[in-house]
Design a protein around this motif. Structure first.
Motif, PDB file in Angstrom:
ATOM      1  N   TRP A  53     156.401  -5.353   3.238  1.00 51.95           N
ATOM      2  CA  TRP A  53     156.191  -4.558   4.167  1.00 51.95           C
ATOM      3  C   TRP A  53     154.787  -4.476   4.944  1.00 51.95           C
ATOM      4  O   TRP A  53     154.091  -3.544   4.756  1.00 51.95           O
ATOM      5  N   SER A  54     154.680  -5.579   5.446  1.00 52.66           N
ATOM      6  CA  SER A  54     153.281  -5.679   6.018  1.00 52.66           C
ATOM      7  C   SER A  54     153.323  -6.215   7.475  1.00 52.66           C
ATOM      8  O   SER A  54     152.333  -6.532   7.974  1.00 52.66           O
ATOM      9  N   PHE A  55     154.496  -5.768   8.057  1.00 52.12           N
ATOM     10  CA  PHE A  55     154.498  -6.458   9.350  1.00 52.12           C
ATOM     11  C   PHE A  55     154.226  -5.344  10.499  1.00 52.12           C
ATOM     12  O   PHE A  55     154.180  -5.499  11.582  1.00 52.12           O
ATOM     13  N   TYR A  56     153.246  -4.288   9.815  1.00 49.16           N
ATOM     14  CA  TYR A  56     152.505  -3.256  10.897  1.00 49.16           C
ATOM     15  C   TYR A  56     151.203  -3.842  11.153  1.00 49.16           C
ATOM     16  O   TYR A  56     150.643  -3.346  12.020  1.00 49.16           O
ATOM     17  N   VAL A  57     150.857  -4.991  10.602  1.00 52.05           N
ATOM     18  CA  VAL A  57     149.514  -5.574  10.885  1.00 52.05           C
ATOM     19  C   VAL A  57     149.829  -7.051  11.357  1.00 52.05           C
ATOM     20  O   VAL A  57     151.251  -7.779  11.117  1.00 52.05           O
ATOM     21  N   HIS A  58     148.992  -7.745  11.981  1.00 53.06           N
ATOM     22  CA  HIS A  58     149.195  -9.096  12.413  1.00 53.06           C
ATOM     23  C   HIS A  58     149.394 -10.018  10.971  1.00 53.06           C
ATOM     24  O   HIS A  58     148.445 -10.084  10.312  1.00 53.06           O
TER      25      HIS A  58
END
Length: 398
Positions: A53-58
């Protein structure tokens, strides 16, 4: 496959990842792309196995023509990448945290320097321009930092390679479908007048995550949608703490999910005696669904499904202009579709065995709504297979 310091539970075989990479490289070559920068987390996972769950950063995956892909992202997320991607640890690189949500620097500056270091400062670089996860600022920064490169719109280039599912992928979709059936069975049992919606949704999540037959459930890319009564004219409303009411229909749009693979499934529950309007709409919708399933054959076109659906609805005086389906498979929020083919009258894409769709002919009228849908597989011969096996009807609870 490279040695790793960590024990990995990769979803698929080495041959499967090799197949996917070869298809993508062939598509890159056809598009005149030297290097592909993939930001869609679904495409990242499909190519490398990355799951976090890291798709909120580039972040992204760099696909090269003659070397293993490179996962690039935030330093702290690199710890998750080395634990989930099939590539060796040396193919995972991270950028410093002072790039995150900074007004002084941008992560694309780091990416540009990495690409220059690989000798790609003059390359034709494919980027997913029309994508949830690639911002206008990201594009502008890459243009500024790579003045001698050519940025090419490679939106959906990888998505199209995902259209035909492998046997390994179909196993996961079938597991997701069993979870979808469990969720719908629970809804039919629990939805009653006076029961608060949030309590029913809590049980939806319990059924979704506990899974079926020893296969655990993953989080779906879309939350449960369940508008009632006149609110069902709006297809994308979620839930509140209000109770279900007698005399109203509620459609439930849900999906089981197994290792990021989905099998969306929608059914409608009417509490009380439906009006003649609902009964006529149900009959026309079911007739259209079954006609569409018959038309969903290898060699036919996407529009053939939509046109088969439309005929019974038009005969019943129901106008429906929206598309009636889309490809499904591996997805992350906010969408469980693959964003390529559309089941609508204008799309002449030829159907191939192994393609999977959510055949989704919802009716959203001025003050009511009705959904009865199927997730389907295009087979080598014959009509489409439905992944779920539940009655194709509106469920009435007197």
């Amino acid at each position: 496959m490279a040695y790793h310091r960590f024990s990995k539970d990769l979803p698929f075989s080495e041959d499967e990842y090799t197949r996917r990479l070869a298809k993508t490289r062939a598509a890159m070559d056809r598009a005149g792309v030297d290097v592909l920068y993939v930001t869609d987390p679904s495409n990242m996972a499909w190519l490398t196995g990355y799951d976090g769950w890291s798709f909120y950063v580039h972040q992204g995956v760099i696909v090269l023509p003659d070397a293993d892909p490179i996962w690039w992202g935030r330093n702290q997320d690199a710890n998750g990448a080395v634990r989930t991607v099939w590539m060796g640890d040396d193919r995972v690189i991270g950028y410093a945290d002072n790039y995150v949500q900074s007004t002084e620097r941008h992560p694309m500056q780091d990416l540009a320097q990495r690409l220059i270091g690989m000798g790609l400062e003059k390359a034709r670089i494919g980027v997913e321009l029309d994508n949830y996860y690639f911002s206008a600022k990201a594009y502008m920064t890459l243009v500024q930092e790579l003045p001698n490169a050519t940025l090419i719109d490679a939106t959906a280039l990888t998505n199209w390679q995902r259209a035909v599912k492998s046997e390994e992928e179909l196993v996961f979709i079938r597991r997701a479908a069993k979870i979808s059936e469990k969720i719908v069975d629970g809804l039919i049992e629990r939805v009653e007048p006076g029961v608060p919606k949030n309590e029913v949704v809590a049980e939806v999540y319990r059924d979704a995550l506990t899974g079926v037959d020893g296969h655990w459930g993953d989080y779906a890319a879309i939350v449960p949608l369940l508008p009632s009564g006149s609110d069902a004219a709006a297809p994308h409303l979620t839930w509140d703490g209000d109770p279900f009411n007698a005399g109203e229909a509620t459609f439930f749009e849900i999906s089981g999910c197994y290792r990021r693979y989905h099998a969306p499934f929608c059914r409608t529950i009417f509490l009380g005696e439906p009006s003649d309007i609902f009964k006529r709409a149900e009959a026309a919708l079911v007739e259209g669904l079954e006609a569409g399933l018959e038309a969903a054959r290898a060699g036919n076109r996407a529009c053939d499904i939509a046109n088969a659906l439309a005929a019974p609805l038009e005969s019943a005086g129901i106008e429906r202009g929206a598309r009636c389906g889309y490809p499904i498979g591996l997805s992350y929020p906010p969408d469980w579709g693959e964003r390529t083919i559309s089941l609508r009258s204008e799309d002449e894409t030829v159907l191939e065995p192994g393609m999977t769709f959510h055949f989704m002919p919802g009716l959203w009228m001025s003050d009511w709504g009705l959904e009865i849908t199927e997730s389907i597989l295009i087979k080598e011969d014959g009509a489409a297979e439905t992944f779920c096996n539940r009655p194709r009807k509106m469920f009435v609870k007197d």
